[in-house]
Design a protein around this motif. Sequence first.
Motif, PDB file in Angstrom:
ATOM      1  N   LYS A 291       0.930  -1.061  -0.129  1.00 39.24           N
ATOM      2  CA  LYS A 291      -0.134   0.115  -0.072  1.00 39.24           C
ATOM      3  C   LYS A 291       0.927   0.957   0.010  1.00 39.24           C
ATOM      4  O   LYS A 291       1.637   1.389   0.822  1.00 39.24           O
ATOM      5  CB  LYS A 291      -1.045  -0.019   0.989  1.00 39.24           C
ATOM      6  CG  LYS A 291      -2.273  -0.607   1.186  1.00 39.24           C
ATOM      7  CD  LYS A 291      -3.319   0.186   1.982  1.00 39.24           C
ATOM      8  CE  LYS A 291      -4.700   0.209   1.384  1.00 39.24           C
ATOM      9  NZ  LYS A 291      -5.397  -1.159   1.180  1.00 39.24           N
ATOM     10  N   PRO A 292       0.866   2.025  -1.054  1.00 44.39           N
ATOM     11  CA  PRO A 292       1.915   3.104  -1.306  1.00 44.39           C
ATOM     12  C   PRO A 292       1.716   4.192  -0.147  1.00 44.39           C
ATOM     13  O   PRO A 292       0.225   4.390   0.019  1.00 44.39           O
ATOM     14  CB  PRO A 292       1.674   3.805  -2.398  1.00 44.39           C
ATOM     15  CG  PRO A 292       0.747   2.712  -3.215  1.00 44.39           C
ATOM     16  CD  PRO A 292      -0.109   1.926  -2.124  1.00 44.39           C
ATOM     17  N   LYS A 293       2.696   4.826   0.390  1.00 47.32           N
ATOM     18  CA  LYS A 293       2.638   5.870   1.341  1.00 47.32           C
ATOM     19  C   LYS A 293       3.877   6.735   0.923  1.00 47.32           C
ATOM     20  O   LYS A 293       4.914   6.569   1.665  1.00 47.32           O
ATOM     21  CB  LYS A 293       2.328   5.473   2.784  1.00 47.32           C
ATOM     22  CG  LYS A 293       2.006   6.592   3.642  1.00 47.32           C
ATOM     23  CD  LYS A 293       1.792   6.063   4.967  1.00 47.32           C
ATOM     24  CE  LYS A 293       1.239   7.459   5.948  1.00 47.32           C
ATOM     25  NZ  LYS A 293       2.046   8.526   5.760  1.00 47.32           N
ATOM     26  N   THR A 294       3.899   7.393   0.096  1.00 47.70           N
ATOM     27  CA  THR A 294       4.942   8.710  -0.380  1.00 47.70           C
ATOM     28  C   THR A 294       4.724   9.637  -0.918  1.00 47.70           C
ATOM     29  O   THR A 294       3.566   9.788  -1.609  1.00 47.70           O
ATOM     30  CB  THR A 294       5.919   7.513  -1.136  1.00 47.70           C
ATOM     31  OG1 THR A 294       6.968   8.414  -1.728  1.00 47.70           O
ATOM     32  CG2 THR A 294       5.222   6.884  -2.468  1.00 47.70           C
ATOM     33  N   ILE A 295       5.739  10.688  -0.856  1.00 45.73           N
ATOM     34  CA  ILE A 295       5.316  11.948  -1.655  1.00 45.73           C
ATOM     35  C   ILE A 295       5.527  11.628  -3.139  1.00 45.73           C
ATOM     36  O   ILE A 295       5.274  12.648  -3.950  1.00 45.73           O
ATOM     37  CB  ILE A 295       6.203  12.944  -1.043  1.00 45.73           C
ATOM     38  CG1 ILE A 295       7.704  12.929  -1.081  1.00 45.73           C
ATOM     39  CG2 ILE A 295       5.722  13.701   0.467  1.00 45.73           C
ATOM     40  CD1 ILE A 295       8.524  14.004  -0.868  1.00 45.73           C
ATOM     41  N   ALA A 296       6.208  10.689  -3.394  1.00 50.22           N
ATOM     42  CA  ALA A 296       6.455  10.603  -4.907  1.00 50.22           C
ATOM     43  C   ALA A 296       5.214   9.789  -5.480  1.00 50.22           C
ATOM     44  O   ALA A 296       5.400   8.489  -5.906  1.00 50.22           O
ATOM     45  CB  ALA A 296       7.821   9.542  -5.134  1.00 50.22           C
ATOM     46  N   LYS A 297       4.274  10.634  -5.623  1.00 48.69           N
ATOM     47  CA  LYS A 297       2.913  10.056  -5.978  1.00 48.69           C
ATOM     48  C   LYS A 297       2.985   9.456  -7.557  1.00 48.69           C
ATOM     49  O   LYS A 297       2.389   8.377  -7.917  1.00 48.69           O
ATOM     50  CB  LYS A 297       1.821  11.029  -5.956  1.00 48.69           C
ATOM     51  CG  LYS A 297       1.565  11.383  -4.515  1.00 48.69           C
ATOM     52  CD  LYS A 297       0.379  12.336  -4.427  1.00 48.69           C
ATOM     53  CE  LYS A 297       0.410  12.751  -3.031  1.00 48.69           C
ATOM     54  NZ  LYS A 297      -0.398  13.876  -2.805  1.00 48.69           N
ATOM     55  N   THR A 344      13.352  19.063 -10.910  1.00 49.66           N
ATOM     56  CA  THR A 344      12.491  17.622 -11.064  1.00 49.66           C
ATOM     57  C   THR A 344      11.398  17.797 -10.057  1.00 49.66           C
ATOM     58  O   THR A 344      11.410  18.155  -9.104  1.00 49.66           O
ATOM     59  CB  THR A 344      13.593  16.651 -10.983  1.00 49.66           C
ATOM     60  OG1 THR A 344      12.848  15.475 -11.140  1.00 49.66           O
ATOM     61  CG2 THR A 344      14.317  16.506  -9.665  1.00 49.66           C
ATOM     62  N   GLU A 345      10.478  16.925 -10.706  1.00 52.85           N
ATOM     63  CA  GLU A 345       9.376  16.501  -9.597  1.00 52.85           C
ATOM     64  C   GLU A 345       9.885  15.343  -8.711  1.00 52.85           C
ATOM     65  O   GLU A 345      10.931  15.108  -8.795  1.00 52.85           O
ATOM     66  CB  GLU A 345       8.365  15.992 -10.516  1.00 52.85           C
ATOM     67  CG  GLU A 345       8.336  14.628 -11.285  1.00 52.85           C
ATOM     68  CD  GLU A 345       7.175  13.685 -11.593  1.00 52.85           C
ATOM     69  OE1 GLU A 345       5.999  14.600 -11.838  1.00 52.85           O
ATOM     70  OE2 GLU A 345       7.469  12.829 -11.646  1.00 52.85           O
ATOM     71  N   THR A 346       9.124  14.893  -7.802  1.00 57.90           N
ATOM     72  CA  THR A 346       9.404  13.857  -6.858  1.00 57.90           C
ATOM     73  C   THR A 346      10.221  12.697  -7.162  1.00 57.90           C
ATOM     74  O   THR A 346      11.190  12.231  -6.680  1.00 57.90           O
ATOM     75  CB  THR A 346       8.242  13.459  -5.904  1.00 57.90           C
ATOM     76  OG1 THR A 346       7.228  13.326  -6.691  1.00 57.90           O
ATOM     77  CG2 THR A 346       7.698  14.499  -4.922  1.00 57.90           C
ATOM     78  N   ALA A 347       9.775  12.152  -8.497  1.00 58.59           N
ATOM     79  CA  ALA A 347      10.405  10.954  -8.880  1.00 58.59           C
ATOM     80  C   ALA A 347      11.833  11.324  -9.356  1.00 58.59           C
ATOM     81  O   ALA A 347      12.603  10.292  -8.886  1.00 58.59           O
ATOM     82  CB  ALA A 347       9.643  10.737 -10.379  1.00 58.59           C
ATOM     83  N   VAL A 384       5.705  19.674  -2.608  1.00 59.07           N
ATOM     84  CA  VAL A 384       6.482  19.125  -1.517  1.00 59.07           C
ATOM     85  C   VAL A 384       7.627  20.028  -0.960  1.00 59.07           C
ATOM     86  O   VAL A 384       8.237  19.601  -0.147  1.00 59.07           O
ATOM     87  CB  VAL A 384       7.168  17.955  -2.087  1.00 59.07           C
ATOM     88  CG1 VAL A 384       6.204  16.839  -2.521  1.00 59.07           C
ATOM     89  CG2 VAL A 384       8.349  18.222  -3.356  1.00 59.07           C
ATOM     90  N   LEU A 385       7.734  21.248  -1.505  1.00 60.39           N
ATOM     91  CA  LEU A 385       8.704  22.324  -1.089  1.00 60.39           C
ATOM     92  C   LEU A 385       7.931  23.127  -0.199  1.00 60.39           C
ATOM     93  O   LEU A 385       6.882  23.514  -0.439  1.00 60.39           O
ATOM     94  CB  LEU A 385       9.395  22.795  -2.217  1.00 60.39           C
ATOM     95  CG  LEU A 385      10.179  22.085  -3.192  1.00 60.39           C
ATOM     96  CD1 LEU A 385      10.653  22.688  -4.415  1.00 60.39           C
ATOM     97  CD2 LEU A 385      11.328  21.277  -2.574  1.00 60.39           C
ATOM     98  N   SER A 386       8.638  23.715   0.677  1.00 58.29           N
ATOM     99  CA  SER A 386       8.056  24.950   1.634  1.00 58.29           C
ATOM    100  C   SER A 386       8.845  26.192   1.640  1.00 58.29           C
ATOM    101  O   SER A 386       9.961  26.126   1.542  1.00 58.29           O
ATOM    102  CB  SER A 386       8.068  24.276   2.913  1.00 58.29           C
ATOM    103  OG  SER A 386       7.891  25.338   3.774  1.00 58.29           O
TER     104      SER A 386
END
Length: 407
Positions: A291-297, A344-347, A384-386
């Motif tokens: 079950k995925p749980k990551t910011i790298a959607k 880059t994006e999360t990937a 994902v950046l703040s």
Amino acid sequence: MPFATHLVCRECGKKYPLASLTACEECFGPLELDYDYAAIQKSLSREMLQSRPPNMWRYREFLPLSEPPKVGFDVGFTPLIHARRLGDTLGLKNLYIKNDAVNHPTLSFKDRVVAVSISKAIEFGFRVVGCASTGNLANAVAAQAASAGLESYILIPEDLETVKIMATAVYRPRLIKVRGNYDTVNRLCSEIADEKGWAFVNVNLRPYYAEGSKTMGHEILEQLNWQVPDNVVLPMAGGSLLNKINKAFNEFEKVGWIQKNTAKFFGAQASGCSPISTAFKENYPDIQPVKPKTIAKSLAIGNPADGYYAVETIRRSGGRADDVSDEEIVEGIQLLAETEGIFTETAGGVTIGVLKKLVEEKHIHPDEVTVAAITGQGLKTVEVLSETTYSIPIINADYDDFEKVLK
Ligand SMILES: [Zn+2]
């Protein structure tokens, strides 16, 4: 003249003519495209190829279309950058970044697979296309279906990043959020494809769709002047990209444009969804769904369709698979931006994070030629950046205020 000859089951070897099929009808194994490589070798040379326009269709002999392509004339031939500053930081002398964050039209490598599958859908006579998507594919299908004048149905998990939703909705597809994760959405799409007889690019056109990824591998070899890199580091969601880059290298070996595909393949996942890298590290005989749980959607596929084959490719090549935490993913995004000016994006954060780990653990050596693939654009996952991380001052439009900030 088409060079693709048939579909063949990777499990039982049964051959099929080039039709719209999801999997082998005998054993449900995945279907792979085969080509007449001897005929390609006779009719095409590296010199002829190099005189063609700089897009993915310069490799059209290696793609499964029977007619001229219908979309995607700006897709591909993205930059391969000698990443000297990132290489210095990591301790690599010959690091290259393949930058699909600037792929057209929707800023991810998915534009490649969609250009093939939409062209193929039109060849097959479909008027409606669709997909199950973790975001980038939704963007690409919506955009290219719009440009082809096709109706599109796009199903996404409800929790996707806002930018990815808006960058799909703007093309006016029928966009539907589904409660659940990608694996749930994918199952529903299989059912819809069966019931409605529509072309779901990653379901009943999957064998054709997946072939589009090969062009990233073709480009890497051409851009390295036909030199095979020692290492290739790639993100893994379903595992298909890694297998297809390996296939692209094998193809150029078959037609005699490179000596031998000696590249080691390294697969990168997020620790919050790492069924493939876990299977590699734990030596599992099969993939255990998670079950995925990551910011790298965009990599959050808990039951990866090509995972088993990705582990096989990695093992056979002498490479490795590994995964990194959400924190390391953001660090990877940051590091690439600061050193190379690539967002880059999360990937991509996953790829750079794992690359760093591989160098630290000496699986990749300083002098080797290493290519890391960035598959999507950072603006898509900007959340994902703040802003607080960067302590950005605010001043009045006053020179003295500006001087104060410098102190
Ligand atoms: Zn089969």
